[in-house]
Design a protein around this motif. Sequence first.
Motif, PDB file in Angstrom:
ATOM      1  N   ALA A  34       0.842  -1.193   0.000  1.00 24.36           N
ATOM      2  CA  ALA A  34       0.000   0.000   0.000  1.00 24.36           C
ATOM      3  C   ALA A  34       0.879   1.245   0.000  1.00 24.36           C
ATOM      4  O   ALA A  34       1.949   1.270   0.618  1.00 24.36           O
ATOM      5  CB  ALA A  34      -0.900  -0.017   1.227  1.00 24.36           C
ATOM      6  N   PRO A  35       0.468   2.307  -0.690  1.00 25.26           N
ATOM      7  CA  PRO A  35       1.268   3.538  -0.692  1.00 25.26           C
ATOM      8  C   PRO A  35       1.299   4.171   0.691  1.00 25.26           C
ATOM      9  O   PRO A  35       0.410   3.963   1.519  1.00 25.26           O
ATOM     10  CB  PRO A  35       0.533   4.427  -1.700  1.00 25.26           C
ATOM     11  N   GLY A  74      -3.557   6.145   1.859  1.00 24.39           N
ATOM     12  CA  GLY A  74      -2.187   5.825   2.239  1.00 24.39           C
ATOM     13  C   GLY A  74      -2.174   5.115   3.576  1.00 24.39           C
ATOM     14  O   GLY A  74      -3.120   5.223   4.372  1.00 24.39           O
ATOM     15  N   LEU A  75      -1.099   4.384   3.834  1.00 30.17           N
ATOM     16  CA  LEU A  75      -1.042   3.552   5.026  1.00 30.17           C
ATOM     17  C   LEU A  75       0.385   3.549   5.569  1.00 30.17           C
ATOM     18  O   LEU A  75       1.358   3.479   4.807  1.00 30.17           O
ATOM     19  CB  LEU A  75      -1.463   2.116   4.661  1.00 30.17           C
ATOM     20  N   ARG A  76       0.520   3.646   6.902  1.00 31.47           N
ATOM     21  CA  ARG A  76       1.820   3.542   7.548  1.00 31.47           C
ATOM     22  C   ARG A  76       1.648   2.809   8.864  1.00 31.47           C
ATOM     23  O   ARG A  76       0.678   3.038   9.589  1.00 31.47           O
ATOM     24  CB  ARG A  76       2.447   4.909   7.779  1.00 31.47           C
ATOM     25  N   GLN A  77       2.600   1.944   9.158  1.00 24.81           N
ATOM     26  CA  GLN A  77       2.533   1.157  10.385  1.00 24.81           C
ATOM     27  C   GLN A  77       3.587   1.609  11.371  1.00 24.81           C
ATOM     28  O   GLN A  77       4.709   1.966  10.996  1.00 24.81           O
ATOM     29  CB  GLN A  77       2.728  -0.332  10.075  1.00 24.81           C
ATOM     30  N   GLY A  78       3.209   1.606  12.644  1.00 22.34           N
ATOM     31  CA  GLY A  78       4.141   1.923  13.712  1.00 22.34           C
ATOM     32  C   GLY A  78       3.965   0.961  14.880  1.00 22.34           C
ATOM     33  O   GLY A  78       3.209  -0.011  14.788  1.00 22.34           O
ATOM     34  N   ARG A  79       4.650   1.261  15.976  1.00 19.45           N
ATOM     35  CA  ARG A  79       4.562   0.378  17.138  1.00 19.45           C
ATOM     36  C   ARG A  79       4.737   1.215  18.400  1.00 19.45           C
ATOM     37  O   ARG A  79       5.533   2.165  18.437  1.00 19.45           O
ATOM     38  CB  ARG A  79       5.648  -0.701  17.058  1.00 19.45           C
ATOM     39  N   THR A  80       3.989   0.852  19.434  1.00 16.98           N
ATOM     40  CA  THR A  80       4.083   1.590  20.692  1.00 16.98           C
ATOM     41  C   THR A  80       5.307   1.141  21.482  1.00 16.98           C
ATOM     42  O   THR A  80       5.831   0.042  21.299  1.00 16.98           O
ATOM     43  CB  THR A  80       2.823   1.364  21.549  1.00 16.98           C
ATOM     44  N   ASP A  81       5.747   2.038  22.387  1.00 19.46           N
ATOM     45  CA  ASP A  81       6.838   1.663  23.279  1.00 19.46           C
ATOM     46  C   ASP A  81       6.265   0.991  24.526  1.00 19.46           C
ATOM     47  O   ASP A  81       5.074   0.666  24.588  1.00 19.46           O
ATOM     48  CB  ASP A  81       7.686   2.886  23.623  1.00 19.46           C
ATOM     49  N   ALA A  82       7.074   0.819  25.526  1.00 23.82           N
ATOM     50  CA  ALA A  82       6.636   0.114  26.737  1.00 23.82           C
ATOM     51  C   ALA A  82       5.535   0.851  27.474  1.00 23.82           C
ATOM     52  O   ALA A  82       4.753   0.241  28.230  1.00 23.82           O
ATOM     53  CB  ALA A  82       7.831  -0.119  27.670  1.00 23.82           C
ATOM     54  N   ARG A  87       4.593   7.466  17.529  1.00 22.23           N
ATOM     55  CA  ARG A  87       4.897   8.721  16.847  1.00 22.23           C
ATOM     56  C   ARG A  87       5.034   8.450  15.337  1.00 22.23           C
ATOM     57  O   ARG A  87       5.711   7.507  14.931  1.00 22.23           O
ATOM     58  CB  ARG A  87       6.196   9.309  17.399  1.00 22.23           C
ATOM     59  N   PHE A  88       4.385   9.283  14.517  1.00 22.93           N
ATOM     60  CA  PHE A  88       4.496   9.234  13.058  1.00 22.93           C
ATOM     61  C   PHE A  88       5.006  10.599  12.580  1.00 22.93           C
ATOM     62  O   PHE A  88       4.340  11.619  12.791  1.00 22.93           O
ATOM     63  CB  PHE A  88       3.151   8.928  12.403  1.00 22.93           C
ATOM     64  N   GLU A  89       6.162  10.619  11.951  1.00 16.30           N
ATOM     65  CA  GLU A  89       6.747  11.871  11.489  1.00 16.30           C
ATOM     66  C   GLU A  89       6.651  11.977   9.961  1.00 16.30           C
ATOM     67  O   GLU A  89       6.462  10.982   9.262  1.00 16.30           O
ATOM     68  CB  GLU A  89       8.214  11.946  11.914  1.00 16.30           C
TER      69      GLU A  89
END
Length: 627
Positions: A34-35, A74-82, A87-89
């Motif tokens: 995916a873009p 559009g699609l972007r994947q992230g992950r949380t910390d503990a 954060r998406f920049e």
Amino acid sequence: MNARARAALAPCLLLVSAVAFAQQGDPHAGRSPAPDVPAGSAVVVGRLVHPTRPEAAANADVLLYALSADGNAGLRQGRTDASGRFRFEGVSNAPDVVYLVGARPGEIPFGTRFSFKAGEREHSVELALSDPTADTSRATAADLEMRIERGCTHLRVSHRHRIENRGDRVVFVAAPERAGAKPIFEVELPAEAEGFEAVAGGDGIALDGRRVRFWGPLYPGEQTIEFGYGLPLATASFETGFPSGAPPISVLAPNGVVAVSSDALRGASDRTVKDQRYAVLHGAATAAGGSLALAITSTAPAASPLRTPRAELWLELDDAALEVDERIEVVADGDGAPITSAAAPLLCLPVPAGAGELRFSSETFAAGLRRDPSGDLAIHGPLPRGSSQLAISYRLPATSEGASLAQTFDRALPLLSVLVADNGVFADTTRLHRRSSARVDDRSYLHLEAFSIEPGESIEVGLRRTPPAAPGSRAAPAGFALLAGLAAFGFLLGPLRARDGARASAEPEAASLEREAIVRSLEALDEDLETGKLSAEDHAAMRASLRARAAALLLAPQVARSPQGREATAQRGEAERSVGPREGGQASEADQGRAPGPPQPAPKFCSACGAGVRPTDAFCSQCGNKL
């Protein structure tokens, strides 16, 4: 951001369910990813919060989904910390881009949407998680709206159930627990209903026979669950059942297109939705087990001011399916504002039976694309004045032998072009005629064309895979088969030319047939060169051979009348007589009484034209071929 684009983001739980794919691996491996979301200098920061289990928010996958005003996603994947922060920049802060932040730490997806304000550089999001409960008594039905509109081939009936969850936990009944459980609401569809579609509500909307049940997830606060179905245009009345009861109901129908009446409803003030006036009927709540009967009168909508001058179908057959790309030019004549019609489609785009993986261009999406209960696509506008191009694509199932396409068009179509990727297929059709092959972006396409297609006329194209070519031939299979056929043709004609005067009358007709075959072969050679089936070297050699044979045929009558020609004819007759009786025949009386002589050398014939030649000849006296 227009309302239609926002509506596409309404079912948040549907969109964030994509996180499950990220956790388990992409089930469509090998396809284009995916873009990304629109790029910019803004930042999205946030955190997941669980009131009783903070660990549920740690190291969780988070998805950022973006939908632009033109329908591009559009699609972007992230992950949380503990601590559950993410954060998406580098994202765009354009106000017309709608974002959705979603997470699915367990079985239930959670999501929230937002847009950047003008000048905003950083947007903060807090997403509350909760453990689900199967207690459906926490849900309260607030109201129900039914709309009855005209579609392409059916009436379209849509239900919008507004449900409130006043608790702080998500209400959800998992599939293993549904037997004997009470759904959040239940509806029994009319007997004539077809083409059911869940619009907003996710996998929790279940259809069992004619019963529609909603099992959640229902998030804290207010949520609208939507589904729809179709009824035949000729439907005069229908009845909807409410096994679990229903809240106060409103029924909307577009003025001048559909008229609705019911003894259980009373008239109310008209309502305007997307520039369309709707007549409104109101009714009281319905007890459990009750129903609502409606009478329908449908009138044909006014003629659409759109026309479709031309369309293109691009076909490519691969090992698994037939890929179809449709491009349709739509023209809205006149000046003024864009054309819109919420009450009935401006244009319908039929989708063949069995089509899957439906995709469409952003321009098509922006033209008010909706799914019709028939399975077709409906365009409701806005469409700008002038010319627009709509584009959809889909895949049809294929077999080891090939695939077929049968397509119709909503409007009269002056010109249809069908281009088939020339990857070793034959195209069978009766309505379309063939044109010279086309070459686009270094690829060859078979080009088919048809004129003056009537609305609803079926255009059928069958694609057959070519058999595997025999190895060892430098020439293309088509060209080799062409020459082999001509050689056999010459071999069969050769003996005809050697017959006596009683058969001489057959020679002009046979020569004419051979000349026609050569003309067709020359045309096919040129097409094989254009489509890349033959190299330039092979094409030149084979074309020269065919042209030499054609010249020999033109000179044959003159050669036959010359002294050399008469001598050659006599020699051919002598050679035939020396062979003896034909296969399956009897020798003449003179042959039977003649003592056997010494063995005779086998007669020689020209390999090009079949004429008899002397053993000492270096060239054929008939056609000039080198022996």
